[in-house]
Each structure stands twice: as structure tokens, then as C-alpha cells.
Design a protein around this motif. Structure first.
Motif, PDB file in Angstrom:
ATOM      1  N   GLU A   1     -45.349 -18.277   2.326  1.00 31.94           N
ATOM      2  CA  GLU A   1     -45.576 -19.726   2.252  1.00 31.94           C
ATOM      3  C   GLU A   1     -45.156 -20.263   0.892  1.00 31.94           C
ATOM      4  O   GLU A   1     -44.595 -21.348   0.788  1.00 31.94           O
ATOM      5  CB  GLU A   1     -47.044 -20.047   2.525  1.00 31.94           C
ATOM      6  N   ALA A   2     -45.394 -19.490  -0.171  1.00 31.08           N
ATOM      7  CA  ALA A   2     -45.014 -19.922  -1.518  1.00 31.08           C
ATOM      8  C   ALA A   2     -43.509 -20.130  -1.612  1.00 31.08           C
ATOM      9  O   ALA A   2     -43.048 -21.118  -2.183  1.00 31.08           O
ATOM     10  CB  ALA A   2     -45.485 -18.915  -2.562  1.00 31.08           C
ATOM     11  N   ALA A   3     -42.728 -19.215  -1.038  1.00 38.06           N
ATOM     12  CA  ALA A   3     -41.266 -19.347  -1.068  1.00 38.06           C
ATOM     13  C   ALA A   3     -40.815 -20.558  -0.263  1.00 38.06           C
ATOM     14  O   ALA A   3     -39.928 -21.304  -0.689  1.00 38.06           O
ATOM     15  CB  ALA A   3     -40.601 -18.081  -0.535  1.00 38.06           C
ATOM     16  N   ARG A   4     -41.416 -20.781   0.897  1.00 37.79           N
ATOM     17  CA  ARG A   4     -41.030 -21.934   1.726  1.00 37.79           C
ATOM     18  C   ARG A   4     -41.370 -23.247   1.031  1.00 37.79           C
ATOM     19  O   ARG A   4     -40.661 -24.233   1.185  1.00 37.79           O
ATOM     20  CB  ARG A   4     -41.706 -21.851   3.090  1.00 37.79           C
ATOM     21  N   GLN A   5     -42.462 -23.273   0.272  1.00 37.01           N
ATOM     22  CA  GLN A   5     -42.832 -24.493  -0.444  1.00 37.01           C
ATOM     23  C   GLN A   5     -41.914 -24.735  -1.638  1.00 37.01           C
ATOM     24  O   GLN A   5     -41.546 -25.864  -1.918  1.00 37.01           O
ATOM     25  CB  GLN A   5     -44.278 -24.412  -0.932  1.00 37.01           C
ATOM     26  N   ALA A   6     -41.556 -23.683  -2.350  1.00 34.02           N
ATOM     27  CA  ALA A   6     -40.808 -23.818  -3.601  1.00 34.02           C
ATOM     28  C   ALA A   6     -39.333 -24.088  -3.394  1.00 34.02           C
ATOM     29  O   ALA A   6     -38.696 -24.721  -4.234  1.00 34.02           O
ATOM     30  CB  ALA A   6     -40.978 -22.554  -4.443  1.00 34.02           C
ATOM     31  N   ILE A   7     -38.770 -23.631  -2.284  1.00 35.97           N
ATOM     32  CA  ILE A   7     -37.331 -23.720  -2.061  1.00 35.97           C
ATOM     33  C   ILE A   7     -37.053 -24.558  -0.811  1.00 35.97           C
ATOM     34  O   ILE A   7     -37.522 -24.241   0.275  1.00 35.97           O
ATOM     35  CB  ILE A   7     -36.713 -22.310  -1.902  1.00 35.97           C
ATOM     36  N   LEU A   8     -36.286 -25.644  -0.997  1.00 33.22           N
ATOM     37  CA  LEU A   8     -35.961 -26.535   0.120  1.00 33.22           C
ATOM     38  C   LEU A   8     -34.880 -25.960   1.020  1.00 33.22           C
ATOM     39  O   LEU A   8     -34.803 -26.280   2.197  1.00 33.22           O
ATOM     40  CB  LEU A   8     -35.503 -27.896  -0.403  1.00 33.22           C
ATOM     41  N   GLY A   9     -34.006 -25.133   0.449  1.00 28.25           N
ATOM     42  CA  GLY A   9     -32.906 -24.556   1.205  1.00 28.25           C
ATOM     43  C   GLY A   9     -32.029 -23.749   0.284  1.00 28.25           C
ATOM     44  O   GLY A   9     -32.313 -23.621  -0.910  1.00 28.25           O
ATOM     45  N   VAL A  10     -30.965 -23.185   0.852  1.00 25.87           N
ATOM     46  CA  VAL A  10     -30.022 -22.403   0.063  1.00 25.87           C
ATOM     47  C   VAL A  10     -28.601 -22.880   0.337  1.00 25.87           C
ATOM     48  O   VAL A  10     -28.293 -23.360   1.433  1.00 25.87           O
ATOM     49  CB  VAL A  10     -30.152 -20.887   0.355  1.00 25.87           C
ATOM     50  N   ILE A  11     -27.769 -22.764  -0.685  1.00 28.04           N
ATOM     51  CA  ILE A  11     -26.367 -23.176  -0.595  1.00 28.04           C
ATOM     52  C   ILE A  11     -25.507 -21.969  -0.928  1.00 28.04           C
ATOM     53  O   ILE A  11     -25.709 -21.337  -1.970  1.00 28.04           O
ATOM     54  CB  ILE A  11     -26.059 -24.322  -1.585  1.00 28.04           C
ATOM     55  N   SER A  12     -24.554 -21.648  -0.055  1.00 28.35           N
ATOM     56  CA  SER A  12     -23.609 -20.564  -0.338  1.00 28.35           C
ATOM     57  C   SER A  12     -22.542 -21.085  -1.284  1.00 28.35           C
ATOM     58  O   SER A  12     -21.907 -22.109  -1.012  1.00 28.35           O
ATOM     59  CB  SER A  12     -22.930 -20.078   0.943  1.00 28.35           C
ATOM     60  N   VAL A  13     -22.363 -20.379  -2.391  1.00 35.20           N
ATOM     61  CA  VAL A  13     -21.325 -20.720  -3.359  1.00 35.20           C
ATOM     62  C   VAL A  13     -20.569 -19.433  -3.646  1.00 35.20           C
ATOM     63  O   VAL A  13     -21.067 -18.565  -4.367  1.00 35.20           O
ATOM     64  CB  VAL A  13     -21.913 -21.303  -4.664  1.00 35.20           C
ATOM     65  N   GLY A  14     -19.393 -19.301  -3.046  1.00 38.16           N
ATOM     66  CA  GLY A  14     -18.644 -18.056  -3.185  1.00 38.16           C
ATOM     67  C   GLY A  14     -19.434 -16.908  -2.597  1.00 38.16           C
ATOM     68  O   GLY A  14     -19.871 -16.950  -1.457  1.00 38.16           O
ATOM     69  N   GLU A  15     -19.662 -15.886  -3.410  1.00 40.05           N
ATOM     70  CA  GLU A  15     -20.408 -14.707  -2.974  1.00 40.05           C
ATOM     71  C   GLU A  15     -21.904 -14.813  -3.252  1.00 40.05           C
ATOM     72  O   GLU A  15     -22.664 -13.898  -2.945  1.00 40.05           O
ATOM     73  CB  GLU A  15     -19.860 -13.459  -3.670  1.00 40.05           C
ATOM     74  N   SER A  16     -22.345 -15.901  -3.875  1.00 39.09           N
ATOM     75  CA  SER A  16     -23.754 -16.007  -4.250  1.00 39.09           C
ATOM     76  C   SER A  16     -24.454 -17.128  -3.488  1.00 39.09           C
ATOM     77  O   SER A  16     -23.828 -17.930  -2.818  1.00 39.09           O
ATOM     78  CB  SER A  16     -23.885 -16.233  -5.757  1.00 39.09           C
ATOM     79  N   MET A  17     -25.760 -17.130  -3.624  1.00 34.76           N
ATOM     80  CA  MET A  17     -26.587 -18.156  -3.000  1.00 34.76           C
ATOM     81  C   MET A  17     -27.325 -18.907  -4.102  1.00 34.76           C
ATOM     82  O   MET A  17     -27.874 -18.299  -5.025  1.00 34.76           O
ATOM     83  CB  MET A  17     -27.614 -17.524  -2.057  1.00 34.76           C
ATOM     84  N   VAL A  18     -27.349 -20.229  -3.991  1.00 33.46           N
ATOM     85  CA  VAL A  18     -28.070 -21.078  -4.937  1.00 33.46           C
ATOM     86  C   VAL A  18     -29.243 -21.675  -4.178  1.00 33.46           C
ATOM     87  O   VAL A  18     -29.068 -22.234  -3.098  1.00 33.46           O
ATOM     88  CB  VAL A  18     -27.153 -22.192  -5.496  1.00 33.46           C
ATOM     89  N   ARG A  19     -30.436 -21.565  -4.751  1.00 36.42           N
ATOM     90  CA  ARG A  19     -31.638 -22.074  -4.110  1.00 36.42           C
ATOM     91  C   ARG A  19     -31.907 -23.501  -4.569  1.00 36.42           C
ATOM     92  O   ARG A  19     -31.851 -23.787  -5.766  1.00 36.42           O
ATOM     93  CB  ARG A  19     -32.832 -21.186  -4.473  1.00 36.42           C
ATOM     94  N   VAL A  20     -32.219 -24.391  -3.625  1.00 35.06           N
ATOM     95  CA  VAL A  20     -32.543 -25.779  -3.932  1.00 35.06           C
ATOM     96  C   VAL A  20     -34.043 -25.853  -4.204  1.00 35.06           C
ATOM     97  O   VAL A  20     -34.859 -25.597  -3.323  1.00 35.06           O
ATOM     98  CB  VAL A  20     -32.166 -26.726  -2.767  1.00 35.06           C
ATOM     99  N   VAL A  21     -34.398 -26.202  -5.443  1.00 33.94           N
ATOM    100  CA  VAL A  21     -35.797 -26.215  -5.874  1.00 33.94           C
ATOM    101  C   VAL A  21     -36.508 -27.461  -5.351  1.00 33.94           C
ATOM    102  O   VAL A  21     -35.978 -28.577  -5.423  1.00 33.94           O
ATOM    103  CB  VAL A  21     -35.890 -26.171  -7.418  1.00 33.94           C
ATOM    104  N   ASN A  22     -37.703 -27.263  -4.831  1.00 33.35           N
ATOM    105  CA  ASN A  22     -38.576 -28.359  -4.430  1.00 33.35           C
ATOM    106  C   ASN A  22     -39.404 -28.730  -5.662  1.00 33.35           C
ATOM    107  O   ASN A  22     -40.399 -28.074  -5.971  1.00 33.35           O
ATOM    108  CB  ASN A  22     -39.477 -27.920  -3.276  1.00 33.35           C
TER     109      ASN A  22
END
Length: 155
Positions: free
Chosen positions: A121-142
Motif C-alpha cells: 500500500e505504501a508503494a501504491r500511495q507514493a508512486i502514481l505510475g512509471v514511465i519507460s525511458v530507454g532501458e530504465s523506469m522513472v517513477r512518478v512521485v505522488n
């Protein structure tokens, strides 16, 4: 959670990407007021480990959070590249200590993927989503979850 990022599917969003806990995160650019070089803060007694203290920002006293510690990724190691992202949400302004700021990222809403169900639940609250950028993932902070000073966001 993606409904927090309002608008039609092909709406462009701009994010500032940064590193915290050796991980890639981003905040929507409209939430960021400024980016400042790290300077020592005034410590307050009996604060959680992720609250570094307060700083005077043009007459306003704002709390400074160690974002890496806030996310349970360990304390940020002192480094000359460390910066404070001054961000605001819901009328509250805070400083977020991060390792470095990377770039501005422009993406369509359809490029932002839901946070996977990882039974946290903590991860779902803290991160709105993820964006693929090349080979990595960027997390969208809530940012609203980061500002939850009740400790409900991070276990």
C-alpha cells in the motif's frame, strides 16, 4: 492512481527527473517552485529520520525531507551534486533533498503506466505510475503522499 494526472489520454505532461536512493523519480513540473543547491538546515528535536530540519526560504520556514530516507531507501549520502527541490502541493511547500536533478521529460499521459500491484500500500500511495525511458523506469512521485507527515506513506 493515474486519474490524479488529469486530462485526456494524449495530454502532454512535463516532469523534472531526479535521483534519490540511486533510483530515478520525477515530479510534475507544475509542482516544483525552484531547485536549490544543498545548504545546511536548522535541525529540530524529536523529528523522524527523514525530516532533516527546516530552512528559511525568503521569509517562509519550510521543512526539508530526505526523499531517499522517506521512501525507505536509506539516507542520502553527502555529495556536492545534492540539491533541494522546493515543491508545493495543496498549499504546503516543502524541500526534498535528492542526489541530483537530471532532465525535463515530456510524455503523453498514455506513456505513464500504472504502478504494478506489488502488495504494498505504501508503494501504491507514493508512486502514481512509471514511465519507460530507454532501458530504465522513472517513477512518478505522488507529492501528496510525501507530504503525509502522519507516516502513513512509508511503513
Amino acid at each position: 492512481m493515474l486519474d490524479v494526472l488529469e486530462g485526456p489520454t494524449e495530454t502532454q505532461f512535463e516532469f523534472i527527473t531526479f535521483s534519490a536512493g540511486n533510483q530515478s523519480f520525477c515530479l510534475e513540473i507544475t509542482q516544483i517552485r525552484e531547485i536549490r543547491r544543498w545548504t545546511p538546515v536548522t535541525k529540530l528535536p524529536h523529528t523522524p529520520e527523514d525530516v532533516l530540519g527546516v530552512m528559511n526560504l525568503r521569509g517562509a520556514v519550510i521543512p526539508i525531507f530526505d526523499l531517499s530516507a522517506r521512501f525507505g531507501l536509506g539516507k542520502t549520502v553527502d555529495n556536492e551534486r545534492n540539491v533541494v527541490i522546493v515543491a508545493a502541493a495543496g498549499g504546503t511547500t516543502v524541500g526534498l533533498l535528492v542526489e541530483s536533478v537530471s532532465e525535463i521529460l515530456s510524455v503523453n499521459k498514455s506513456s505513464i503506466q500504472e504502478t504494478p500491484d506489488i502488495k504494498s500500500e505504501a508503494a501504491r500511495q507514493a508512486i502514481l505510475g512509471v514511465i519507460s525511458v530507454g532501458e530504465s523506469m522513472v517513477r512518478v512521485v505522488n507529492l501528496d503522499a510525501v507530504l503525509d507527515t502522519d507516516g502513513g506513506m512509508v511503513a
